[in-house]
Design a protein around this motif. Structure first.
Motif, PDB file in Angstrom:
ATOM      1  N   UNK A 108      -9.037   4.440   6.894  1.00 48.04           N
ATOM      2  CA  UNK A 108      -9.023   5.554   5.859  1.00 48.04           C
ATOM      3  C   UNK A 108      -8.223   5.133   4.592  1.00 48.04           C
ATOM      4  N   UNK A 109      -7.085   4.660   4.808  1.00 44.27           N
ATOM      5  CA  UNK A 109      -6.373   4.245   3.637  1.00 44.27           C
ATOM      6  C   UNK A 109      -6.568   2.960   2.987  1.00 44.27           C
ATOM      7  N   UNK A 110      -6.804   1.974   3.931  1.00 39.81           N
ATOM      8  CA  UNK A 110      -7.497   0.697   3.235  1.00 39.81           C
ATOM      9  C   UNK A 110      -8.772   1.194   2.386  1.00 39.81           C
ATOM     10  N   UNK A 111      -9.822   1.804   2.944  1.00 44.50           N
ATOM     11  CA  UNK A 111     -11.137   1.983   2.254  1.00 44.50           C
ATOM     12  C   UNK A 111     -11.103   2.865   1.107  1.00 44.50           C
ATOM     13  N   UNK A 112      -9.967   4.077   0.949  1.00 41.67           N
ATOM     14  CA  UNK A 112      -9.925   4.828   0.101  1.00 41.67           C
ATOM     15  C   UNK A 112      -9.489   3.782  -1.290  1.00 41.67           C
TER      16      UNK A 112
END
Ligand code: NAI
Length: 251
Positions: A108-112
């Motif tokens: 989620x952190x990467x994609x955001x």
């Protein structure tokens, strides 16, 4: 050199903060442009818009927009075009960072970060390019980072990857739309004095420091963006120019 953006309509993302986006909005307004202020901040967007309206009147309007929200982006672009006419300058300024080693980040952190820093500039460009090409008039300015080509404590992971991707996207759009007189350019700021940066810079273990021995000011980056968006830069396209006071100098 006097930069004149009279009659131009600019659309700026992340324009209601205390950094590069807002400084760019102010300088574009001072240069005569009509400016659509957009930012995800639900309270600061109307506040900053109201402050700018006191100085620039109807030349400025604001919309709350999280650039990762595509349906909302479509709606805001349509409203801005209705209000000001076709968008001739798009500044993809909104950006986020997440600190942590690549192996430790959540998906989620990467994609955001990729969504805001890379996917959104593509989506917004996709939205404005057909009209720019049809009218043979338009400039897209992408706000990158020296992180695109030089890793350091605050400049790695998905942030660095997204900014490298953005530099590549800048070349793609420039190549495809140059024949239609549409330019696409970028800036790679070094360390610019914003609240986010000020909080972290003192404790960051950086491998490099600016040759000018000071941080940059948002207004200094805004000057470069406004120059690149103007006819004074009519033969510059596909390039992303570093503005870092000698931080991460390229060979
Ligand atoms: P800033 O303090 O102006 O903040 C950017 C604004 O973007 C904030 O108002 C925030 O609400 C908005 N924003 C964040 N996520 C958003 C989203 N999903 N949708 C819409 N708005 C959103 O920040 P600053 O530091 O001037 O950053 C502007 C750009 O410059 C960013 O792309 C950043 O990566 C880049 N940059 C900044 C550097 C620095 O040292 N400050 C160095 C290199 C690049």
């Amino acid at each position: 050199m006097h930069i004149d953006l009279s009659g131009r309509t600019a659309f700026i993302t992340g324009a209601a903060g205390e950094g590069i986006g807002r400084a760019t909005a102010e300088l574009m307004l001072e240069s005569g442009a009509r400016v659509a202020i957009t930012d995800r901040g639900a309270s600061r967007t109307p506040r900053v818009t109201a402050e700018l309206r006191e100085r620039f009147g109807d030349a400025v309007a604001g919309w709350v927009l999280d650039v990762a929200d595509r349906p909302r982006a479509d709606a805001v672009i349509a409203e801005a075009v209705e209000r000001f006419g076709p968008i001739e300058i798009l500044v993809n300024n909104a950006g986020i960072n997440v600190l942590g080693d690549a192996h430790a980040l959540t998906p989620e952190e990467w994609d955001a970060v990729i969504d805001v820093n890379l996917n959104a500039p593509w989506y917004l460009s996709r939205a404005v390019l057909p009209a720019m090409r049809a009218r043979r008039r338009g400039v897209i300015v992408n706000v990158g980072s020296v992180a695109a080509y030089a890793s350091d404590a605050l400049a790695r992971g998905p942030y660095a990857a997204s900014k490298a991707g953005l530099e590549s996207l800048t070349r793609t759009i420039a190549g495809e739309s140059g024949p239609f007189d549409v330019r696409c350019v970028g800036v790679h700021p070094g360390i610019i004095s914003t609240p986010w940066m000020q909080e972290r810079i003192a404790s960051a273990q950086l491998k490099d420091s600016p040759a000018l021995e000071r941080l940059g000011r948002p207004e200094e980056v805004a000057q470069l963006i406004v120059f690149l968006a103007s006819d004074a830069a009519s033969y510059i396209t596909g390039e992303t120019i570093t503005i870092g006071g000698g931080f991460k100098m390229r060979p």
